[in-house]
Design a protein around this motif. Structure first.
Motif, PDB file in Angstrom:
ATOM      1  N   GLY A  36       0.792  -1.230   0.000  1.00 54.95           N
ATOM      2  CA  GLY A  36       0.000   0.000   0.000  1.00 54.95           C
ATOM      3  C   GLY A  36       0.820   1.273   0.000  1.00 54.95           C
ATOM      4  N   ILE A  39       0.190   5.474  -4.306  1.00 55.93           N
ATOM      5  CA  ILE A  39      -1.081   6.191  -4.415  1.00 55.93           C
ATOM      6  C   ILE A  39      -1.340   6.451  -5.900  1.00 55.93           C
ATOM      7  CG2 ILE A  39      -2.332   8.302  -3.828  1.00 55.93           C
ATOM      8  CD1 ILE A  39      -0.534   8.439  -1.309  1.00 55.93           C
ATOM      9  N   TYR A  40      -2.505   6.021  -6.354  1.00 50.85           N
ATOM     10  CA  TYR A  40      -2.892   6.152  -7.760  1.00 50.85           C
ATOM     11  C   TYR A  40      -4.096   7.079  -7.840  1.00 50.85           C
ATOM     12  CZ  TYR A  40      -4.841   4.692 -12.273  1.00 50.85           C
ATOM     13  OH  TYR A  40      -5.371   4.673 -13.544  1.00 50.85           O
ATOM     14  N   ASN A  41      -3.909   8.220  -8.486  1.00 45.75           N
ATOM     15  CA  ASN A  41      -4.981   9.225  -8.626  1.00 45.75           C
ATOM     16  C   ASN A  41      -5.631   9.548  -7.277  1.00 45.75           C
ATOM     17  OD1 ASN A  41      -4.566   9.553 -11.381  1.00 45.75           O
ATOM     18  ND2 ASN A  41      -6.004   7.953 -11.922  1.00 45.75           N
ATOM     19  N   GLY A  42      -4.790   9.721  -6.259  1.00 45.94           N
ATOM     20  CA  GLY A  42      -5.269  10.169  -4.960  1.00 45.94           C
ATOM     21  C   GLY A  42      -5.687   9.086  -3.984  1.00 45.94           C
ATOM     22  N   GLU A  43      -5.649   7.811  -4.389  1.00 46.82           N
ATOM     23  CA  GLU A  43      -6.067   6.727  -3.513  1.00 46.82           C
ATOM     24  C   GLU A  43      -5.027   5.619  -3.498  1.00 46.82           C
ATOM     25  OE1 GLU A  43     -10.021   5.288  -4.088  1.00 46.82           O
ATOM     26  OE2 GLU A  43     -10.809   7.282  -4.503  1.00 46.82           O
ATOM     27  N   VAL A  44      -4.851   4.995  -2.328  1.00 45.44           N
ATOM     28  CA  VAL A  44      -3.936   3.857  -2.230  1.00 45.44           C
ATOM     29  C   VAL A  44      -4.484   2.744  -3.114  1.00 45.44           C
ATOM     30  CG1 VAL A  44      -3.003   2.078  -0.693  1.00 45.44           C
ATOM     31  CG2 VAL A  44      -3.215   4.437   0.111  1.00 45.44           C
ATOM     32  N   ASP A  45      -3.587   2.124  -3.887  1.00 48.43           N
ATOM     33  CA  ASP A  45      -4.010   1.064  -4.796  1.00 48.43           C
ATOM     34  C   ASP A  45      -3.081  -0.130  -4.633  1.00 48.43           C
ATOM     35  OD1 ASP A  45      -4.557  -0.468  -7.269  1.00 48.43           O
ATOM     36  OD2 ASP A  45      -5.812   1.269  -7.710  1.00 48.43           O
TER      37      ASP A  45
END
Length: 68
Positions: A36, A39-45
């Protein structure tokens, strides 16, 4: 911010992290995604096979990568 030119429709997240020099190996890239740390586009991915496309923003250890 690092600007990375995407050749084709997308680049897999693991390859992007390697290509920008933020990780040394694909194995390391898989581990940081699984934990984790990306961060992808503002969210953990947590997806290792995530397809990063033009316009996407990836953040990792204080660095931002913009796919262009």
């Amino acid at each position: 911010m690092i600007e990375f030119k995407v050749e084709g429709d997308y680049i897999p997240m693991i390859q992007l992290l390697k290509a920008t020099g933020l990780v040394a190996t694909g194995g390391e890239a898989q581990i940081v995604v699984e934990h984790g740390e990306v961060i992808y586009n503002g969210e953990v991915d947590y997806r290792k096979r995530l397809k990063v496309k033009q316009g996407d923003i990836v953040e990792f250890r204080g660095q931002q990568i913009k796919a262009v």
